[in-house]
Design an enzyme around this catalytic site. Structure first.
Site, PDB file in Angstrom:
ATOM      1  N   CYS A  89     -64.682  53.663  27.503  1.00 36.77           N
ATOM      2  CA  CYS A  89     -64.934  52.967  28.776  1.00 36.77           C
ATOM      3  C   CYS A  89     -63.621  52.669  29.493  1.00 36.77           C
ATOM      4  O   CYS A  89     -62.947  51.685  29.193  1.00 36.77           O
ATOM      5  CB  CYS A  89     -65.721  51.682  28.525  1.00 36.77           C
ATOM      6  SG  CYS A  89     -65.998  50.751  30.036  1.00 36.77           S
ATOM      7  N   CYS A  95     -63.510  49.349  31.310  1.00 35.05           N
ATOM      8  CA  CYS A  95     -63.358  48.169  30.445  1.00 35.05           C
ATOM      9  C   CYS A  95     -61.916  48.046  29.951  1.00 35.05           C
ATOM     10  O   CYS A  95     -61.371  46.949  29.884  1.00 35.05           O
ATOM     11  CB  CYS A  95     -64.250  48.266  29.213  1.00 35.05           C
ATOM     12  SG  CYS A  95     -65.886  48.894  29.513  1.00 35.05           S
ATOM     13  N   ASP A  96     -61.305  49.159  29.558  1.00 34.63           N
ATOM     14  CA  ASP A  96     -60.066  49.092  28.778  1.00 34.63           C
ATOM     15  C   ASP A  96     -58.820  49.629  29.488  1.00 34.63           C
ATOM     16  O   ASP A  96     -57.717  49.511  28.959  1.00 34.63           O
ATOM     17  CB  ASP A  96     -60.256  49.868  27.456  1.00 34.63           C
ATOM     18  CG  ASP A  96     -61.393  49.286  26.628  1.00 34.63           C
ATOM     19  OD1 ASP A  96     -61.611  48.066  26.719  1.00 34.63           O
ATOM     20  OD2 ASP A  96     -62.074  50.045  25.917  1.00 34.63           O
TER      21      ASP A  96
END
Ligand code: NAP
Length: 305
Positions: free
Chosen positions: A131, A134-135
Site C-alpha cells: 500500500c 499507507c506507507d
C-alpha cells in the site's frame, strides 16, 4: 435474525447498504479486515462520476458509509471466521459471533497479492508493503522499488516519486498491462526508472528486520544481481476474499465467485457484488453498480418469501 447481511464495506458493500437500508431492510454490514476496501488505500479518484475535480478515495467511501447509516444501515467490525450457507437462514460468524440472515450480499472484495519470496512475509511492515498510500511517506529521500506492470504499479510508482529519491519499477515482461495514459505518465516522470523482463528472487535483510535490498534476475539473459532498496512495494494484483465460502458456492479456480446472472450466485438468497466476482472491470463505479444490483435482487428475493 436479519433480513440481509452484507459482507464487505468497500464501494460494492456500501452501495448495497444504501439501497437495502433505504428499502427499509435494516442491513448489517460486516466491515471486514480491510475497512472501506480498495478505495481506502488510494489517493485521488478521478474517474468516479460526479466529482469534476476528483475526490479523495477514503473520503468517497466514508461518504458512502454515512449515507447508508443515515438510512439505518448498521456496521459491525470484524471479519467472517466461519460461514454456513447450507440452509436458510444463513449463518455467518463475525470474529466468532454468529449472525443469521435470510439473504446475503457477498461484497468481500479482493486483497493484495504477494510474490511469495522466501523473506517477503517476514519483512511486511519493515520495508515490504502492498500500500503505497499507507506507507509511502516512510521513504522520504530513500530508494523505492515497485513491482508490477498494471495501472496500480504505474499509479503507485508515480505517487511514490513524491517521497523517494528514486523509484525503480520492475516488471516481469516487456509489455505493460497498464492503460496508455497511466504508463505514459509514469514514463514521463524523470524519477522513475523502468526495469522490464526482470523478476525478484528475494528481499533482504531479515537479520536486520529491515529491507536493505533485493536480488533481481533478468529473464532474458538469466543474469542475477543485488540492488539496494529501502522500500519494496507490491502492485501485482489481487486475490478474491472468498475463503469462508469455499465449497459452499461456486467459485472459479482462482477463487472468484461465479455469477449466475445479475447478482446471483449458485445459491438462492446469496448474491455477489464487486471485485469478489469481477475480475474484468474492477472499478469503483462498477463495484458501486454491482452493489446496487445485488440490493435490488435481495429486495425482490425477500419480497418473494
Ligand atoms: P493488474 O491489472 O492485474 O496488473 C497486475 C500486474 O502485476 C501485471 O502487470 C502482472 O504482470 C503483474 N504480476 C502479477 N503477478 C505477478 C507475479 N507473481 N510476479 C510479477 N508480476 C506479477 O492489477 P492492478 O494493476 O492492481 O489493476 C487492477 C484493476 O484496477 C485494473 O482494471 C486497473 O485498470 C484498475 N486500476 C485503475 C486505476 C486508475 O484508473 N486510477 C488505478 C489502479 C488500478 P503481467 O502483466 O505479466 O500479467
Amino acid at each position: 435474525m436479519r433480513n440481509v447481511i452484507i459482507v464487505g464495506s468497500g464501494c460494492a458493500g456500501n452501495t448495497a447498504a444504501i439501497y437495502t437500508a433505504r428499502a427499509g431492510l435494516n442491513p448489517l454490514v460486516v466491515i471486514g479486515h480491510e475497512p472501506g476496501g480498495q478505495l481506502s488505500l488510494t489517493t485521488q479518484v478521478e474517474n468516479f462520476p460526479g466529482f469534476p475535480e476528483g475526490i479523495n478515495g477514503p473520503d468517497l467511501v466514508e461518504n458512502m458509509r454515512k449515507q447508508a447509516e443515515n438510512f439505518g444501515a448498521e456496521y459491525v467490525w470484524g471479519g467472517i471466521t466461519e460461514a454456513d450457507l447450507s440452509k436458510a437462514p444463513f449463518t455467518l460468524h463475525v470474529d466468532g459471533v454468529p449472525q443469521q440472515a435470510h439473504a446475503l450480499i457477498l461484497a468481500s472484495g479482493a486483497s493484495a497479492r504477494w510474490l511469495d519470496l522466501p523473506n517477503e512475509q517476514k519483512l511486511i511492515g519493515h520495508g515490504v508493503s502492498s500500500c503505497a498510500t499507507c506507507d509511502g511517506a516512510f521513504y522520504r529521500e530513500r530508494k523505492i522499488m515497485v513491482i508490477g506492470g498494471g495501472d496500480s504499479a504505474m499509479e503507485e510508482a508515480t505517487f511514490l516519486t513524491r517521497f523517494g529519491s528514486e523509484v525503480t519499477l520492475v516488471h516481469r515482461r516487456e509489455e505493460f498491462r497498464a492503460s496508455k495514459i497511466m504508463l505514459e505518465r509514469a514514463r514521463a516522470n524523470p524519477k522513475i526508472k523502468f526495469l522490464t523482463n526482470t523478476v525478484v528472487e528475494d528481499v533482504f535483510d531479515v537479520n536486520q528486520n529491515l529491507v536493505t535490498g533485493v536480488r533481481l534476475r533478468d529473464t532474458v539473459s538469466g543474469k542475477t544481481w543485488d540492488q539496494d532498496v529501502d522500500g519494496f512495494f507490491l502492485a501485482i494484483g489481487h486475490v478474491p476474499n472468498t475463503k469462508p465460502f469455499k465449497g459452499q458456492i461456486e467459485l472459479d479456480p482462482d477463487g472468484y465467485i461465479i455469477s449466475h446472472g445479475g447478482a446471483r450466485t449458485s445459491l438462492k438468497g446469496v448474491f455477489h457484488a464487486g471485485d469478489v466476482q469481477d475480475r474484468v472491470y474492477r472499478q469503483a463505479i462498477t463495484a458501486a453498480g454491482a452493489g446496487c444490483m445485488a440490493a435490488i435482487e435481495v429486495e425482490r428475493f425477500l419480497a418473494g418469501h
